[in-house]
Design an enzyme around this catalytic site. Sequence first.
Site, mmCIF file in Angstrom:
data_model
loop_
_atom_site.group_PDB
_atom_site.id
_atom_site.type_symbol
_atom_site.label_atom_id
_atom_site.label_comp_id
_atom_site.label_asym_id
_atom_site.label_seq_id
_atom_site.Cartn_x
_atom_site.Cartn_y
_atom_site.Cartn_z
ATOM 1 N N SER A 207 3.060 7.136 2.374
ATOM 2 C CA SER A 207 1.809 6.702 2.862
ATOM 3 C C SER A 207 1.318 7.219 3.698
ATOM 4 C CB SER A 207 2.515 5.509 3.479
ATOM 5 O OG SER A 207 1.677 4.368 4.017
ATOM 6 N N ASP A 391 3.282 -3.226 -3.734
ATOM 7 C CA ASP A 391 2.092 -2.715 -2.631
ATOM 8 C C ASP A 391 0.857 -3.253 -2.228
ATOM 9 O OD1 ASP A 391 1.677 -1.516 -0.194
ATOM 10 O OD2 ASP A 391 1.645 -0.028 -1.510
ATOM 11 N N HIS A 451 5.154 -1.642 -0.065
ATOM 12 C CA HIS A 451 5.048 -0.621 0.422
ATOM 13 C C HIS A 451 6.266 0.141 0.679
ATOM 14 C CE1 HIS A 451 1.865 2.255 1.821
ATOM 15 N NE2 HIS A 451 2.753 2.579 3.140
#
Length: 477
Positions: A207, A391, A451
Amino acid sequence: MVGTMWKATVLVAVFMFSPGGDGLFPSLYKKARVSVPRKGDVGEPLFLTPYIEAGRLEEGKGRSMVPPFPGSNVKSYAGYLTVNKTYNSNLFFWFFPAQVDPTVAPVALWLQGGPGGSSMFGLFVEHGPYFVTSNMTLHPRDFAWTTTLSMLYIDNPVGTGFSFTDDPQGYAVNENDVARNLYSALVQFFLLFPEYKENDFYATGESYAGKYVPALAHYIHTLGPMVTTKINLKGIALGDAYSDPESIIGGYATFLYQIGLLDEKQRKYFQKQCDDCVKYIREKRWLQAFEVLDKLLDGDLTNNPSYFQNITGCPSYYSILRCEEPEDQNYYGKFLSLPQVRQAIHVGNRTFSDGSEVEKYMREDTVKSVKLWLAELMNNYKVLIYNGQLDIIVAASLTERSLRAMKWKGSQKYKQAERKVWKIFKSDNEVAGYVRQVDDFYQVIVRGGGHILPYDQPLRSFDMINRFIFERGWDPY
């Protein structure tokens, strides 16, 4: 030797377990509430820099050892490394030597995103040696990355999780600050644990760490042979990497429309806002760009639901399949609040920060790119960039959009490279994912994961990171 270790460990583990902030990425880390207990002996914070500077390395290392928790015999070490004495800035680390052959196993640094997300999330929720149950006990994790890798979890930047500073000037405001502090911590770490300094070193994260990791690795690369304490950097691995905001933001509206989260009218509005954000980025009007993005996706500045939440009904954008994150992703917060745990990991009564302050100082950084640093790393090291197929916020197609716009030595070959179907076992009916390889660069899309990929797909993530680091190719076993 490393090859032998990989074969023995990965195959055994796979067969044993295989079944027949806010910030740009907000609530994920804030829901895990960590408090200072009112009762019980929490011990004292352990600051290791004085031991390192005094040459009392064995004493410092001994003090940093974490006594095993009930039901676990995992060896680990934890404590604080001072990275800026002027502001008393300290980074907290928790280190787990590989469970198999740690003397030669690569050392992998893990950094969480945010900005302001604690790497304790990665440890307890994603790929550390154990996870926390609802009754606050630890349970061994199948496919822990600590099986084959010596994992170093650091709360980063300063002010995140158990890491702290005594002065507002101690907070990072850009990736140069982040890299400098992390590098200081790494140098001290390898002085305290010299038996690992010759091992291969990989910087990894997901991320927003798609910025931290390239920043640190590029810093190490730039220093090169000039330093006395050499870090044996071999490569980096980035999951759902928010490395180049401009290219990702520019593709949001079309992607969200194509997966059914926007209708045509909403798509046009979303695209207009994204175009404005990109315009501000190109004009280096960082705060204006952040404000546009915040209203679209997060609502931090207004304390109101974002446009995304209002039109989708979902506060979370980490998986197409769910609007809320699973409750068990928050259990570790209560665990880290227990006095016996705080004493064991040497944090004492230090406050655990949810990252709000870190985010305030990093607002301008939120929309800045590290693509030039990343390109330089792709020219010189092994690089893995992976995405969860499900995601939303850093979708696979948005990552590919970024990669196709990057200029590096393999750019043209990348655009022509064929994507390979990846299965773990020849007998598998299910496909684990897809791999595109250009020399030492690997782009991987993992099926069935969002994610927080190692949480959603632990076996596939474990297989992926081991294939990358130990260079065993992508053919099924």
